[in-house]
Write an enzyme that holds these catalytic residues in place. Structure first.
Site, PDB file in Angstrom:
ATOM      1  N   LYS A   1      14.715 -24.913  66.211  1.00 49.65           N
ATOM      2  CA  LYS A   1      13.394 -25.434  66.578  1.00 49.65           C
ATOM      3  C   LYS A   1      12.829 -26.098  65.325  1.00 49.65           C
ATOM      4  O   LYS A   1      12.820 -25.483  64.253  1.00 49.65           O
ATOM      5  CB  LYS A   1      12.516 -24.259  67.024  1.00 49.65           C
ATOM      6  CG  LYS A   1      11.166 -24.655  67.549  1.00 49.65           C
ATOM      7  CD  LYS A   1      10.496 -23.502  68.309  1.00 49.65           C
ATOM      8  CE  LYS A   1      10.049 -22.357  67.427  1.00 49.65           C
ATOM      9  NZ  LYS A   1       9.040 -21.492  68.029  1.00 49.65           N
TER      10      LYS A   1
ATOM     11  N   HIS B   1      19.481 -30.276  57.655  1.00 53.24           N
ATOM     12  CA  HIS B   1      19.048 -29.008  57.062  1.00 53.24           C
ATOM     13  C   HIS B   1      19.415 -27.792  57.932  1.00 53.24           C
ATOM     14  O   HIS B   1      20.026 -26.847  57.457  1.00 53.24           O
ATOM     15  CB  HIS B   1      17.529 -29.000  56.842  1.00 53.24           C
ATOM     16  CG  HIS B   1      17.020 -30.145  56.013  1.00 53.24           C
ATOM     17  ND1 HIS B   1      17.730 -30.695  54.979  1.00 53.24           N
ATOM     18  CD2 HIS B   1      15.851 -30.846  56.057  1.00 53.24           C
ATOM     19  CE1 HIS B   1      17.028 -31.675  54.430  1.00 53.24           C
ATOM     20  NE2 HIS B   1      15.884 -31.790  55.071  1.00 53.24           N
TER      21      HIS B   1
HETATM   22  O1  LIG Z   1      14.102 -33.739  54.195  1.00 51.05           O
HETATM   23  C1  LIG Z   1      12.959 -33.550  54.553  1.00 51.05           C
HETATM   24  O2  LIG Z   1      12.359 -32.391  54.181  1.00 51.05           O
HETATM   25  C2  LIG Z   1      10.964 -32.288  54.171  1.00 51.05           C
HETATM   26  C3  LIG Z   1      10.659 -30.810  54.109  1.00 51.05           C
HETATM   27  O3  LIG Z   1      11.136 -30.297  52.915  1.00 51.05           O
HETATM   28  P1  LIG Z   1      10.463 -28.996  52.284  1.00 51.05           P
HETATM   29  O4  LIG Z   1      11.350 -28.656  51.158  1.00 51.05           O
HETATM   30  O5  LIG Z   1       9.084 -29.405  51.865  1.00 51.05           O
HETATM   31  O6  LIG Z   1      10.423 -27.970  53.352  1.00 51.05           O
HETATM   32  C4  LIG Z   1      10.338 -32.910  55.397  1.00 51.05           C
HETATM   33  O7  LIG Z   1       8.938 -32.930  55.262  1.00 51.05           O
HETATM   34  C5  LIG Z   1      10.832 -34.328  55.539  1.00 51.05           C
HETATM   35  O8  LIG Z   1      10.354 -34.877  56.759  1.00 51.05           O
HETATM   36  C6  LIG Z   1      12.328 -34.388  55.550  1.00 51.05           C
HETATM   37  O9  LIG Z   1      12.744 -35.745  55.442  1.00 51.05           O
END
Ligand SMILES: O=C1O[C@H](COP(=O)(O)O)[C@@H](O)[C@H](O)[C@H]1O
Ligand SMILES: NC(=O)C1=CN([C@@H]2O[C@H](COP(=O)(O)OP(=O)(O)OC[C@H]3O[C@@H](n4cnc5c(N)ncnc54)[C@H](OP(=O)(O)O)[C@@H]3O)[C@@H](O)[C@H]2O)C=CC1
Length: 579
Positions: free
Chosen positions: A421, A328
């Protein structure tokens, strides 16, 4: 006067005659704006005759597509209308959610499909199939799915009816992920629904990664479309390191072409991440500043105010660096730092992202801080530590927090720290990009701004979530007779500016996959470059059994992150008093 008629081979659409007085040969290039309800797509064509209406209608599987053709000097405009023939030659899309009984399918995929249906974004004819080993009837699947659907868009507009209609188009097939026979049976059911239509098939692999290849093998050999496209959305994790990721890619490519594989990174589907390029490339005031000349550092910050409870089994094998940073945050960094792409075409954008990733300096362990949350009591409530989770091995060293300083060794970004971070079980849930600009040289107002010069530099904040916003911190005169400056925000708060609800990332990405738009999906060479950057670091952390710095559940994370930032003359923007 030139005239052009097109009989579209694409069965869904029939074009009207397109005739234009403007498109004579002296226009070497045209800009085609496809006006569709969701977005405006732009294509450049080498010549007017190069306009490919087939592509246009395949991209946008709608009842009608309106297009304006504008010659480069802006003087020439014509209209093209492609319309659904509404007849038996229509195409259809079958979406099979593999792993339909699972968490992601229930939480994100079915609700996103419903939202697309609700907004009229799905093609006229579509079918949704859930596939998993669990035994379920169609009615049971519908019941399961209905529990997570929400009418979030406009409660008045027959939402209940829409849900009923949507659920009637959802079906279930139980089978093993490695059984050709079971996929053949799925294929037969899909064919019943598709009838004589041109069939396009999308498989969403919402299953654990160890069964990706089995499922792809069976889906591609036994349930591919025979006359339309077949695409597969693959969920992360795409391997654990460079080697396992390359092996996964190689295995997938035994059964699929690269352009059939849609590797999803749902952060790329978030509104403000998509807006990053718009902000940068369509506003004169930003692009000239987007370099080492004006930018002091850039920060990519992800935090969650909950731990890994319930997902410890998965998480312990990956850790926060693989879970959040390598995908991400790095994807956002690449979009942020890339050079201007030749066009908005997926390949042009992904080419630029790969260049950034390949220009990155190897990450040094000294430039990384890792942490793990420990149990903590707040207001009489005790929150568990990471290793208190029964699915996590006792004494696990897996990091739930990491901070890192990265560098891009190219002309634009030489010497600029890109800080990342990411952490679980922190004091807040947020994701943001912070751009801290340099000091004003010879600033006449230094005397009026207090002592901490870093606190007086401009900062652009792109808050991805929650409360999506873009704001710029500027120095401003505090009104009054004196001359005192403070830092105030030029603030674009989305909820105040736009009344429309922001779509979930999965909606955008599912629609893109249906439309064959690859811009927001990860190409294999991007993935290779991302792993090439992080694999040596991960290996070193694991081989050295680096002990994470423990931080209390609900805190701001390890203090080591401050020292790391200070080493690079940076202060974390999210921790300043005027965030
Ligand atoms: O890919 C993932 O993303 C989530 C967070 O996604 P969000 O759209 O809710 O910000 C994260 O909690 C997870 O650990 C991870 O595998
Ligand atoms: N959940 C989330 O928030 C996120 C998930 N992902 C990724 O999406 C994918 C799906 O996630 P999620 O829904 O949480 O996964 P689940 O663990 O819920 O698994 C999905 C389904 O796969 C089947 N399954 C589970 N384990 C096995 C196994 N060992 N062998 C065969 N089948 C199995 C089960 O269905 P059945 O037994 O009925 O066959 C299960 O319902 C994963 O790759 C995950 O990494 C990515 C980002 C976020």
């Amino acid at each position: 006067m030139s005239s052009f008629s097109s009989s579209l081979s694409c069965p869904t659409y029939r074009s009207r005659t397109w005739s234009s007085p403007f498109l004579s040969n002296h226009y070497h290039s045209s800009l085609i704006n496809v006006v569709d309800p969701r977005r405006s797509l732009s294509f450049h064509y080498a010549s007017p005759q190069g306009l490919n209406l087939d592509e246009l209608c395949v991209r946008s599987q709608r009842k009608s597509v309106q297009s304006s053709v504008v010659a480069q000097d802006g003087s020439a405009v014509t209209k093209v209308v492609a319309e659904s023939d509404g007849g038996e030659h229509q195409s259809t899309v079958s979406i099979t959610v593999v792993g339909a009984s699972g968490d992601l399918a229930k939480k994100k995929i079915f609700p996103a499909l419903f939202a697309l249906y609700y907004e009229g974004c799905l093609p006229e004819h579509f079918t949704i199939f859930g596939y998993a080993r669990s035994k379920m009837t169609d009615a049971e699947l519908r019941d399961m799915v209905s529990k997570t659907l929400t009418c979030r868009i406009d409660k008045r507009a027959n939402c209940g009816e829409k849900m009923e209609e949507f659920l009637k188009r959802c079906f279930y097939h139980s089978g093993q992920y490695d059984s050709q026979e079971h996929f053949v049976a799925l294929d037969e059911k899909l064919k019943e629904h598709e009838g004589e239509r041109l069939s396009n098939r999308l498989f969403y692999l919402s299953i654990p990664p160890n069964i990706f290849v089995d499922a792809v093998k069976c889906a591609s050999s036994s349930a591919s479309s025979v006359n339309g496209w077949t695409r597969v959305i693959v969920e992360k994790p795409f391997g654990r390191d460079a080697k396992t990721s390359a092996a996964l890619t190689k295995s997938l490519k035994q059964y699929l072409e690269e352009d059939q594989i849609f590797r999803i990174d749902h952060y790329l589907g978030k509104e403000l991440v998509e807006n990053l390029s718009v902000l940068r490339f369509s506003n004169l005031i930003f692009e000239p500043l987007w370099s080492r000349q004006y930018i002091r550092n850039v920060q990519f910050i992800f935090s969650e105010d909950f731990g890994t409870e319930g997902r410890g089994g998965y998480f312990d094998n990956y850790g926060i660096i693989r879970d959040i940073m390598q995908n991400h945050l790095l994807q956002i960094l690449a979009l942020f730092a890339m050079e201007t792409p030749v066009s908005l075409d997926a390949e042009d954008i992904r080419n630029e992202k790969v260049k950034v990733l390949r220009s990155m300096r190897p990450i040094q362990l000294e430039d990384v801080v890792i942490g793990q949350y420990k149990s903590h009591s707040i207001g009489g409530v005790t929150y568990p530590g990471y290793t208190d989770d029964k699915t996590v091995p006792k004494g696990s060293l897996t990091p739930t927090f990491a901070a890192a300083a990265l560098f891009i060794d190219n002309a634009r970004w030489d010497g600029v720290p890109f800080l990342m971070k990411a952490g679980k079980a922190l004091n807040t849930r947020s994701a943001e990009i912070r751009v801290q600009f340099r000091h004003v040289p010879g600033n006449l107002y230094n005397r009026n701004s207090g002592t901490d010069l870093d606190q007086t530099t401009n900062e652009l904040v792109i808050r991805v979530q929650p409360d999506e916003a873009i704001y710029l911190k500027i120095n401003n005169k505090v009104p009054g007779l004196g001359m005192r400056l403070d830092r105030s925000n030029l603030n674009l708060l989305y909820s105040a500016r736009y009344s429309k609800e922001i779509p979930d990332a999965y909606e955008r990405l599912l629609l893109d996959a249906i439309e064959g738009e690859r811009r927001l999906f990860i190409r294999s060479d991007e993935l290779d470059a991302a792993w090439a950057l992080f694999t040596p670091l991960l290996k070193e952390i694991e081989e050295k059994k680096t002990i994470p710095e423990f931080y209390p559940y609900g805190s701001r994370g390890p203090v080591g992150a401050h020292y790391l930032a200070a080493k690079h003359k940076v202060q974390w923007g999210d921790l300043s008093l005027d965030q």
